[in-house]
Write a protein that holds these residues in place. Structure first.
Motif, short mmCIF file in Angstrom:
data_model
loop_
_atom_site.label_atom_id
_atom_site.label_comp_id
_atom_site.label_asym_id
_atom_site.label_seq_id
_atom_site.Cartn_x
_atom_site.Cartn_y
_atom_site.Cartn_z
N PRO A 285 0.85 -1.06 -0.13
CA PRO A 285 -0.09 -0.11 0.11
C PRO A 285 0.74 1.23 0.02
CG PRO A 285 0.03 -1.06 2.20
CD PRO A 285 0.56 -1.96 1.17
N ILE A 286 2.06 1.21 0.72
CA ILE A 286 2.99 2.40 0.91
C ILE A 286 3.54 2.80 -0.89
CG2 ILE A 286 5.22 3.17 1.36
CD1 ILE A 286 4.65 1.70 3.94
N LEU A 287 3.82 1.57 -1.48
CA LEU A 287 4.34 2.04 -2.91
C LEU A 287 3.07 2.36 -4.05
CD1 LEU A 287 6.97 -0.97 -3.19
CD2 LEU A 287 7.13 1.52 -2.80
N ALA A 288 2.00 1.89 -3.49
CA ALA A 288 0.93 2.13 -4.22
C ALA A 288 0.54 3.57 -4.15
CB ALA A 288 -0.39 1.43 -3.91
N LYS A 289 0.69 4.35 -3.00
CA LYS A 289 0.31 5.48 -2.70
C LYS A 289 1.58 6.33 -3.28
CE LYS A 289 -0.27 9.04 1.29
NZ LYS A 289 -0.07 9.02 2.43
N VAL A 290 2.85 5.87 -3.22
CA VAL A 290 3.95 6.74 -3.71
C VAL A 290 3.77 6.77 -5.30
CG1 VAL A 290 6.45 6.63 -4.39
CG2 VAL A 290 5.42 6.24 -2.10
N ARG A 291 3.35 5.81 -6.00
CA ARG A 291 3.19 5.86 -7.44
C ARG A 291 2.04 6.69 -7.87
NH1 ARG A 291 2.86 0.25 -7.14
NH2 ARG A 291 0.70 -0.04 -7.06
N GLN A 292 1.01 6.77 -6.92
CA GLN A 292 0.03 7.83 -7.36
C GLN A 292 0.35 9.35 -7.30
OE1 GLN A 292 -3.33 7.42 -4.58
NE2 GLN A 292 -4.76 8.58 -5.87
N GLU A 293 1.21 9.56 -6.03
CA GLU A 293 1.81 11.04 -5.94
C GLU A 293 2.70 11.15 -6.84
OE1 GLU A 293 2.64 11.19 -1.78
OE2 GLU A 293 0.64 11.14 -1.01
N ALA A 294 3.63 10.17 -7.23
CA ALA A 294 4.73 10.67 -8.17
C ALA A 294 4.28 10.39 -9.81
CB ALA A 294 5.97 9.83 -7.85
N GLY A 295 2.98 10.12 -9.70
CA GLY A 295 2.75 10.04 -11.19
C GLY A 295 3.08 8.71 -12.01
N GLY A 296 3.62 7.67 -11.24
CA GLY A 296 4.17 6.68 -12.08
C GLY A 296 5.69 6.71 -12.25
N VAL A 297 6.49 7.95 -11.88
CA VAL A 297 7.69 8.12 -11.88
C VAL A 297 8.74 7.04 -11.29
CG1 VAL A 297 9.69 9.66 -11.78
CG2 VAL A 297 7.51 10.55 -12.50
#
Length: 341
Positions: A285-297
């Motif tokens: 779940p942490i990486l899912a949130k990071v993906r969302q906030e970073a726009g997939g970068v």
């Protein structure tokens, strides 16, 4: 300076030459790191060109220096040479206080067949060195041309192998440069720190490559002699340098990642973390949130699924994604509670 020769095995003509700088000379009350030099010679003899000239170079740099003249010729049946090394290293560490040196800052320096013995000490020794300098070393099955019973050291490299400094010549016509390359790749595969110098051209057995031991003609790359100072600098990186009242902390870590540590951290690779079920569940779940906030970068889901990021440390992955350092520190603290599988 104090010098003496200790006979380790009279029957096999094995000896340890000891060069010591007394306590209080040059730097007051400072213990010293040490090197154990293993000359080459195809397991048929011990080359004098790779003995004193090498030991004295490290002595000048502040190291205590030892030369092991190990079992050769008919006596080189394995594991006699490795047993000689074990006896020598055991004695050095046993007399560390008397000889004014650090037990945990002893490097082995080997050349050609002596480089094979140094590599064997690093990958399969009981008394392993704290670092190894391998000069145009025989590391693979090529060693059996001069000692049929000697083992392949490349296949024995593991995560417990100490940091290594390797140097050789691309045009070595006695020990193919592939010996250095294969050993270097094995170190990389097991996340062991190393530095490597493969010079453009030069003969086998160039030792310190100064005019005292080697004809400096057009067949020798003039940069080869740089390995001496480079290896001394590298040893200071991995063992520490002389400081006020003692040695400084090493600046080069033994391993680039924490994959081999007892507990996990953000300095483990992403692929390693995903291989630990508890970490994978926690990070999902942490990486899912990071993906969302970073726009997939950097942490794009398709990249993770394809294993593109498996070799990247989680710390670096999150830094590229712009995750704040305080968040990474908290994540590291949580991962540090998860045992490494």
């Amino acid at each position: 300076m104090r010098a003496e020769t200790i006979i380790l095995n009279e029957e096999r003509n094995v000896s340890l030459t000891v060069y010591l700088q007394e306590a209080g000379k040059f730097r007051s009350g400072v213990k010293r790191p040490a090197v154990l030099v293993l000359p080459g010679g195809g397991y048929q003899y011990c080359s004098e060109r790779e003995a004193d000239p090498v030991a004295l170079s490290y002595l000048k740099a502040g190291f205590q220096a030892f030369i092991l003249r190990y079992s050769v010729g008919e006596d080189a049946v394995w594991p006699n040479p490795l047993d000689d090394y074990e006896q020598a290293m055991g004695l050095i560490r046993e007399r560390a206080e008397e000889w004014n040196l650090y037990q945990d800052k002893i490097a082995v320096v080997g050349f050609s067949a002596g480089g094979h013995l140094a590599a064997a000490a690093a990958v399969m020794g009981v008394n392993r060195p704290n670092a190894a300098v391998l000069g145009y070393a025989v590391t693979g099955t090529d060693v059996r041309a001069c000692c049929r019973t000697a083992p392949d050291t490349v296949s024995a490299v593991d995560g417990s192998t100490p940091p290594c400094f390797l140097f050789s010549s691309r045009t070595d016509n006695v020990v193919p440069v592939s010996n250095t390359i294969r050993f270097m790749q094995a170190l990389a595969d097991h996340d062991v720190a190393f530095e490597s110098h493969i010079y453009a051209y030069g003969p086998h057995g160039f030792s310190t490559c100064d005019s005292a031991v080697q004809a400096l003609d057009g067949a020798v790359c003039r940069r080869i002699s740089g390995w001496v100072e480079d290896s001394i600098g590298w040893l200071k990186d991995v063992l520490g340098d002389f400081g006020t009242g003692g040695m400084t902390e090493p600046v080069c870590r033994w391993h680039m990642t924490d994959n081999g540590e007892t507990f996990l951290s953000v300095d483990c690779t992403f692929g390693h973390l995903m291989g630990v079920p508890q970490a994978r569940t926690f990070l999902g779940p942490i990486l899912a949130k990071v993906r969302q906030e970073a726009g997939g970068v950097i942490v794009a889901e398709e990249d993770m699924a394809a294993g593109v990021l498996d070799g990247m440390k989680l710390r670096d992955m999150l830094a590229y994604a712009g995750v704040p350092e305080d968040f990474v520190a908290k994540l590291d603290a949580q991962l540090s509670r998860i045992p490494n599988a």
